[in-house]
Motif scaffolding. Structure first.
Motif, short mmCIF file in Angstrom:
data_model
loop_
_atom_site.label_atom_id
_atom_site.label_comp_id
_atom_site.label_asym_id
_atom_site.label_seq_id
_atom_site.Cartn_x
_atom_site.Cartn_y
_atom_site.Cartn_z
N GLY A 44 9.38 2.98 -9.02
CA GLY A 44 8.01 2.59 -8.71
C GLY A 44 7.09 3.80 -8.63
O GLY A 44 7.49 4.95 -8.77
N GLU A 121 3.98 -0.49 -6.43
CA GLU A 121 3.62 -1.33 -7.57
C GLU A 121 2.11 -1.43 -7.68
O GLU A 121 1.38 -1.13 -6.73
CB GLU A 121 4.22 -2.73 -7.42
CG GLU A 121 3.66 -3.51 -6.25
CD GLU A 121 4.33 -4.86 -6.06
OE1 GLU A 121 5.22 -5.22 -6.85
OE2 GLU A 121 3.94 -5.57 -5.11
N ARG A 122 1.65 -1.85 -8.85
CA ARG A 122 0.23 -2.08 -9.10
C ARG A 122 0.05 -3.56 -9.45
O ARG A 122 0.39 -3.99 -10.55
CB ARG A 122 -0.27 -1.20 -10.26
CG ARG A 122 -0.18 0.30 -9.97
CD ARG A 122 -0.64 1.11 -11.17
NE ARG A 122 -0.47 2.53 -10.95
CZ ARG A 122 -1.40 3.34 -10.43
NH1 ARG A 122 -2.57 2.84 -10.10
NH2 ARG A 122 -1.16 4.63 -10.26
N TYR A 126 0.25 -7.34 -13.25
CA TYR A 126 0.97 -8.61 -13.30
C TYR A 126 0.21 -9.65 -14.14
O TYR A 126 -1.01 -9.58 -14.30
CB TYR A 126 1.16 -9.15 -11.88
CG TYR A 126 2.26 -8.49 -11.11
CD1 TYR A 126 2.35 -7.10 -11.02
CD2 TYR A 126 3.22 -9.24 -10.44
CE1 TYR A 126 3.36 -6.49 -10.31
CE2 TYR A 126 4.24 -8.63 -9.72
CZ TYR A 126 4.30 -7.26 -9.66
OH TYR A 126 5.31 -6.65 -8.95
#
Length: 301
Positions: A44, A121-122, A126
């Motif tokens: 990550g 995470e970004r 998604y």
């Protein structure tokens, strides 16, 4: 020449807007944001003081982890001593994995702002359905652990997909802190109606200032007091929001605490100044949402 314009807001010069006051006739709203973040071991994304390309470097992970083990407590001790409030930008992973951190935040009784699931995470990467589920998961976790439903969102890395702002509005959020375009709150366009943007500092933010731009703790302390003093002077003409963002693993280190204490001691002298409202992003949002339509950009009937 016509250039592409941002899809969420229209241009508005601050000098052309209606004026208003903060509660009690204050002219400047001030809040301090404490980022309380968890990262993943060996994978990550994440902040780093060195060796950016090796996420499995134990020094990098341990340095980040220091924030929850030590830095968080150091910063809150100073805030307690100076009787200064803050809001907490919390990863929901922290809520699940660090109960003593949750207890300390809850004991202060302050606003918790959704800060995504983890800064490893970004969320903007998604797909829409997955990002919606992530927002729902974060909201439910924070409400369960902190006993308050969050209504503000500051995503990890200020990560924004083309539909993030739409999803937040649809999931019941009242404000976002992603768009550093102004020193006043403004409304953003979404497919479900306007969503308020509360100013959040990009430059008065210790992580990019110190880790990316190479400012020293002394320089950042001076930036804090200069920003506060200058914005207070400017607020004589119009209401402003002055905000400062801290990270537990940056200013939680002892050698920086001296500069933090010095800057916050200066700010604390204005606790009883009627020009300054010591607020939270949520309180700022609530006040602005109650203003007549047309007072704030994007609220025109």
């Amino acid at each position: 020449m016509l250039l592409p314009q941002p899809p969420r807001y229209d241009y508005s010069a601050i000098v052309d807007r209606p004026t208003y006051d903060w509660p009690g006739g204050a002219r400047m709203a001030f809040y301090l944001a404490l980022n309380v973040e968890q990262f993943a071991w060996g994978r990550g994304t994440g902040h780093a003081p060195h060796n950016w390309n090796n996420g499995a470097d134990p020094r990098i992970f341990a340095w980040r982890d220091y924030g929850l083990r030590v830095g968080f407590w150091n910063i809150l001790d100073i805030l307690d001593e100076l009787r200064l409030p803050c809001c907490h930008l919390v990863n929901s992973a922290v809520c699940d994995n660090f109960p003593t951190v949750v207890e300390r935040i809850n004991a202060r009784g302050e606003e918790v702002v959704s800060h995504g699931r983890t800064n490893a995470e970004r969320p903007g990467d998604y797909f829409e359905a997955d990002e919606r589920r992530l927002i729902q998961e974060v909201t439910t976790t924070i409400e369960r652990r902190h006993g308050q439903r969050p209504f503000g969102w500051m995503g990890p890395w200020i990560s924004e997909s083309p539909v993030t702002t739409d999803l937040l509005k649809e999931e019941g959020y009242r404000y976002i802190m992603h768009w550093p375009c102004d020193d006043q709150p403004v409304f953003l366009k979404t497919r479900a109606g306007p969503l308020l943007n509360v100013p959040y500092p990009i430059e008065l933010n210790d992580a990019p200032a110190i880790l990316n731009r190479g400012h020293s703790a002394e320089e950042f302390g001076r930036m804090m007091t200069d920003q506060f003093d200058m914005m207070l002077a400017l607020s004589a003409k119009r209401p402003l929001v002055c905000a400062i963002s801290l990270h537990t693993f940056v200013f939680g280190s002892p050698f920086r605490l001296a500069q933090l204490r010095q800057a916050l001691e200066h700010i604390a002298k204005f606790r009883d100044d009627p020009r300054v409202w010591f607020a939270t992003p949520g309180a700022i949002a609530d006040h602005v949402l109650a203003l007549p339509p047309g007072t704030v950009p994007g609220s025109e009937p």
